[in-house]
Write a protein that holds these residues in place. Sequence first.
Motif, PDB file in Angstrom:
ATOM      1  N   ILE A  49      -6.162  -4.904   9.683  1.00  0.00           N
ATOM      2  CA  ILE A  49      -6.852  -6.056   9.117  1.00  0.00           C
ATOM      3  C   ILE A  49      -5.894  -7.238   9.059  1.00  0.00           C
ATOM      4  CG2 ILE A  49      -8.370  -4.571   7.745  1.00  0.00           C
ATOM      5  CD1 ILE A  49      -6.676  -5.428   5.272  1.00  0.00           C
ATOM      6  N   SER A  50      -6.431  -8.412   8.779  1.00  0.00           N
ATOM      7  CA  SER A  50      -5.586  -9.605   8.675  1.00  0.00           C
ATOM      8  C   SER A  50      -5.206  -9.859   7.221  1.00  0.00           C
ATOM      9  CB  SER A  50      -6.321 -10.827   9.220  1.00  0.00           C
ATOM     10  OG  SER A  50      -7.407 -11.166   8.372  1.00  0.00           O
ATOM     11  N   LYS A  51      -4.092 -10.511   7.031  1.00  0.00           N
ATOM     12  CA  LYS A  51      -3.662 -10.866   5.685  1.00  0.00           C
ATOM     13  C   LYS A  51      -4.626 -11.841   5.023  1.00  0.00           C
ATOM     14  CE  LYS A  51       1.260 -10.037   6.548  1.00  0.00           C
ATOM     15  NZ  LYS A  51       2.612 -10.626   6.685  1.00  0.00           N
ATOM     16  N   GLU A  52      -5.380 -12.562   5.829  1.00  0.00           N
ATOM     17  CA  GLU A  52      -6.271 -13.587   5.292  1.00  0.00           C
ATOM     18  C   GLU A  52      -7.403 -13.009   4.446  1.00  0.00           C
ATOM     19  OE1 GLU A  52      -3.654 -15.505   7.759  1.00  0.00           O
ATOM     20  OE2 GLU A  52      -4.856 -13.731   8.300  1.00  0.00           O
ATOM     21  N   ILE A  53      -7.777 -11.743   4.666  1.00  0.00           N
ATOM     22  CA  ILE A  53      -8.895 -11.194   3.885  1.00  0.00           C
ATOM     23  C   ILE A  53      -8.437 -10.563   2.567  1.00  0.00           C
ATOM     24  CG2 ILE A  53     -10.158 -10.762   6.032  1.00  0.00           C
ATOM     25  CD1 ILE A  53      -9.827  -7.739   5.414  1.00  0.00           C
ATOM     26  N   VAL A  54      -7.126 -10.485   2.358  1.00  0.00           N
ATOM     27  CA  VAL A  54      -6.604  -9.929   1.103  1.00  0.00           C
ATOM     28  C   VAL A  54      -6.674 -11.009   0.022  1.00  0.00           C
ATOM     29  CG1 VAL A  54      -4.630  -8.915  -0.067  1.00  0.00           C
ATOM     30  CG2 VAL A  54      -5.094  -8.335   2.326  1.00  0.00           C
ATOM     31  N   GLU A  55      -7.461 -10.753  -1.020  1.00  0.00           N
ATOM     32  CA  GLU A  55      -7.669 -11.746  -2.066  1.00  0.00           C
ATOM     33  C   GLU A  55      -6.713 -11.594  -3.236  1.00  0.00           C
ATOM     34  OE1 GLU A  55     -12.268 -11.951  -2.584  1.00  0.00           O
ATOM     35  OE2 GLU A  55     -11.723 -10.044  -1.625  1.00  0.00           O
ATOM     36  N   ARG A  56      -6.162 -10.396  -3.400  1.00  0.00           N
ATOM     37  CA  ARG A  56      -5.396 -10.106  -4.606  1.00  0.00           C
ATOM     38  C   ARG A  56      -4.263  -9.138  -4.309  1.00  0.00           C
ATOM     39  NH1 ARG A  56      -3.656 -11.718  -9.448  1.00  0.00           N
ATOM     40  NH2 ARG A  56      -4.687 -10.806 -11.279  1.00  0.00           N
ATOM     41  N   ILE A  57      -3.081  -9.407  -4.815  1.00  0.00           N
ATOM     42  CA  ILE A  57      -1.941  -8.494  -4.722  1.00  0.00           C
ATOM     43  C   ILE A  57      -1.429  -8.245  -6.136  1.00  0.00           C
ATOM     44  CG2 ILE A  57       0.422  -8.155  -3.883  1.00  0.00           C
ATOM     45  CD1 ILE A  57      -0.289  -9.980  -1.514  1.00  0.00           C
ATOM     46  N   VAL A  58      -1.373  -6.962  -6.526  1.00  0.00           N
ATOM     47  CA  VAL A  58      -0.858  -6.580  -7.842  1.00  0.00           C
ATOM     48  C   VAL A  58       0.262  -5.573  -7.616  1.00  0.00           C
ATOM     49  CG1 VAL A  58      -1.392  -5.704 -10.135  1.00  0.00           C
ATOM     50  CG2 VAL A  58      -3.178  -6.850  -8.799  1.00  0.00           C
ATOM     51  N   MET A  59       1.482  -5.949  -7.936  1.00  0.00           N
ATOM     52  CA  MET A  59       2.640  -5.087  -7.720  1.00  0.00           C
ATOM     53  C   MET A  59       3.286  -4.734  -9.053  1.00  0.00           C
ATOM     54  SD  MET A  59       2.852  -4.601  -4.416  1.00  0.00           S
ATOM     55  CE  MET A  59       4.524  -4.189  -3.893  1.00  0.00           C
ATOM     56  N   GLY A  60       3.765  -3.501  -9.154  1.00  0.00           N
ATOM     57  CA  GLY A  60       4.419  -3.037 -10.367  1.00  0.00           C
ATOM     58  C   GLY A  60       5.923  -3.003 -10.221  1.00  0.00           C
ATOM     59  N   THR A  91       2.990  -6.145 -12.700  1.00  0.00           N
ATOM     60  CA  THR A  91       2.705  -5.351 -13.890  1.00  0.00           C
ATOM     61  C   THR A  91       3.944  -4.546 -14.280  1.00  0.00           C
ATOM     62  OG1 THR A  91       1.888  -3.464 -12.612  1.00  0.00           O
ATOM     63  CG2 THR A  91       0.280  -5.115 -13.264  1.00  0.00           C
ATOM     64  N   ASP A  92       4.108  -4.341 -15.567  1.00  0.00           N
ATOM     65  CA  ASP A  92       5.177  -3.477 -16.080  1.00  0.00           C
ATOM     66  C   ASP A  92       4.571  -2.468 -17.030  1.00  0.00           C
ATOM     67  OD1 ASP A  92       7.289  -2.224 -17.359  1.00  0.00           O
ATOM     68  OD2 ASP A  92       7.913  -4.004 -18.486  1.00  0.00           O
ATOM     69  N   MET A  93       4.503  -1.238 -16.597  1.00  0.00           N
ATOM     70  CA  MET A  93       4.179  -0.118 -17.466  1.00  0.00           C
ATOM     71  C   MET A  93       5.210   0.972 -17.200  1.00  0.00           C
ATOM     72  SD  MET A  93       0.418   1.483 -18.251  1.00  0.00           S
ATOM     73  CE  MET A  93       0.104   2.319 -19.813  1.00  0.00           C
ATOM     74  N   GLN A  94       6.444   0.506 -17.011  1.00  0.00           N
ATOM     75  CA  GLN A  94       7.585   1.372 -16.716  1.00  0.00           C
ATOM     76  C   GLN A  94       7.259   2.339 -15.573  1.00  0.00           C
ATOM     77  OE1 GLN A  94      10.999   0.966 -18.443  1.00  0.00           O
ATOM     78  NE2 GLN A  94       9.781  -0.882 -18.139  1.00  0.00           N
ATOM     79  N   ALA A 100      -0.718   1.568 -12.911  1.00  0.00           N
ATOM     80  CA  ALA A 100      -1.341   0.472 -13.662  1.00  0.00           C
ATOM     81  C   ALA A 100      -1.772  -0.655 -12.733  1.00  0.00           C
ATOM     82  CB  ALA A 100      -0.374  -0.047 -14.721  1.00  0.00           C
ATOM     83  N   SER A 101      -0.968  -0.963 -11.720  1.00  0.00           N
ATOM     84  CA  SER A 101      -1.354  -2.018 -10.782  1.00  0.00           C
ATOM     85  C   SER A 101      -2.597  -1.617 -10.001  1.00  0.00           C
ATOM     86  CB  SER A 101      -0.194  -2.364  -9.839  1.00  0.00           C
ATOM     87  OG  SER A 101       0.087  -1.320  -8.928  1.00  0.00           O
ATOM     88  N   ALA A 102      -2.696  -0.330  -9.650  1.00  0.00           N
ATOM     89  CA  ALA A 102      -3.893   0.160  -8.952  1.00  0.00           C
ATOM     90  C   ALA A 102      -5.111   0.113  -9.862  1.00  0.00           C
ATOM     91  CB  ALA A 102      -3.656   1.574  -8.428  1.00  0.00           C
ATOM     92  N   GLN A 103      -4.913   0.413 -11.144  1.00  0.00           N
ATOM     93  CA  GLN A 103      -6.023   0.330 -12.084  1.00  0.00           C
ATOM     94  C   GLN A 103      -6.494  -1.109 -12.250  1.00  0.00           C
ATOM     95  OE1 GLN A 103      -4.955   2.229 -15.769  1.00  0.00           O
ATOM     96  NE2 GLN A 103      -4.881   4.272 -14.891  1.00  0.00           N
ATOM     97  N   THR A 104      -5.551  -2.026 -12.376  1.00  0.00           N
ATOM     98  CA  THR A 104      -5.891  -3.435 -12.548  1.00  0.00           C
ATOM     99  C   THR A 104      -6.665  -3.959 -11.346  1.00  0.00           C
ATOM    100  OG1 THR A 104      -3.957  -3.827 -13.947  1.00  0.00           O
ATOM    101  CG2 THR A 104      -4.940  -5.752 -12.888  1.00  0.00           C
TER     102      THR A 104
END
Length: 397
Positions: A49-60, A91-94, A100-104
């Motif tokens: 896929i292209s990076k253009e369709i990614v709307e959100r990045i959540v990293m822990g 995200t920080d949940m140690q 947690a990032s996957a849940q968010t």
Amino acid sequence: MREVYIVDYVRTPFSRSRPKKPEKDVFHKIRGDELAKIVLDRIVEKAGISKEIVERIVMGCAFGVWENWAYGGRGISLLAEYPVETATMITDMQCGSSIASAQTASLEIMAGVCDVAIAGGYEHMTRVPMGMENQHISPNFRLIQDERYKKYEMNIGFVMGLTAERLFQEAKNITKEDLDEWGLRSHRLAYESLKSGYFRGEITPISAEQADGSVIVVESDQSIRGDTTLEQISNLPPVFMPNGVITAGNSSPLNAGASALLLMSAEKVKELGLEPLAKIKAFGYSGVHPAVMGKGPVPASKKAVEKANLKLSDIDYWEINEAFAIVTLYAVHELGIEPERVNVHGGAIAIGHPLGATGARLIGTLARTLREKEADYGVATACIGGGQGIAMVIERV
């Protein structure tokens, strides 16, 4: 609420971190955010896929300070050259940060906020050490010194190894020999998976410059020991207290690495004609006493399984993070799990535990295991420093 699918999963190899001898870490010249960039590049390439369709990045990230500080995640997405419109977050949940990032990210997709998200995490425990070795963190020692907070026993709770010792003291029918045997099992299963090529399905190789200027291609986790023996593990000295049971042989090492999961709504999966790995069924989290933080996976897993309208006996495979062998064995005993269904490709004692990256690895490896075994349900869970647990239930599709 909409359905959320795990479309793909990648990670870096996990190096062996050496805060006091950085040149011994094969990734010592690569920053943590650059490891994260690598998986953000690779995940879309692998999925086609292209990076253009990614709307959100959540990293822990458990220690998002110093070099790991990522400007709210923005630094990582810009390094990976995602569109400026792609929103990011850290995200920080140690140790549970990337679960947690996957849940968010999942909740945002479930709620219709977005259709395509990447969730993952990173850590570099050589360049940004944990605990008191890190000059850029300053815990509030009132939690230890002030009488009103003594009930939390943070003199133990701030030291993960001491919490493992306390959990061992409270656990029933678990011996030091059990811990060492589990450590050996972790290395043997991980080594078998390494030799069979299993991990090639999730690891993206990295070219890394070494201390002498040479460049090597790192393709596998650096902490796996295929030649270790039970005698060697059993003879290792206690690390955290005299006459203790927690040793380097029954604990996870220090590591550097990054991981990422590509998550999509059911509608987007259908639109793009993709074949996902698994569906996210439910998740849960729980607080426990800080001095026995290793109990966390038990109530968190029970809550997640209940939310999925399942029973513990319905779960086919488990990924229970091996921060310490006692954590995994305690959960096995308390949840009544057959050990043969737990960490079947080895666990963090062998593979490694780069804190912020671990959760997405647990979920991704579990999704691959369900497909490999043609099984239905799995739980990925981790204990969390400070006294918490986090868990996710996934279903093979």
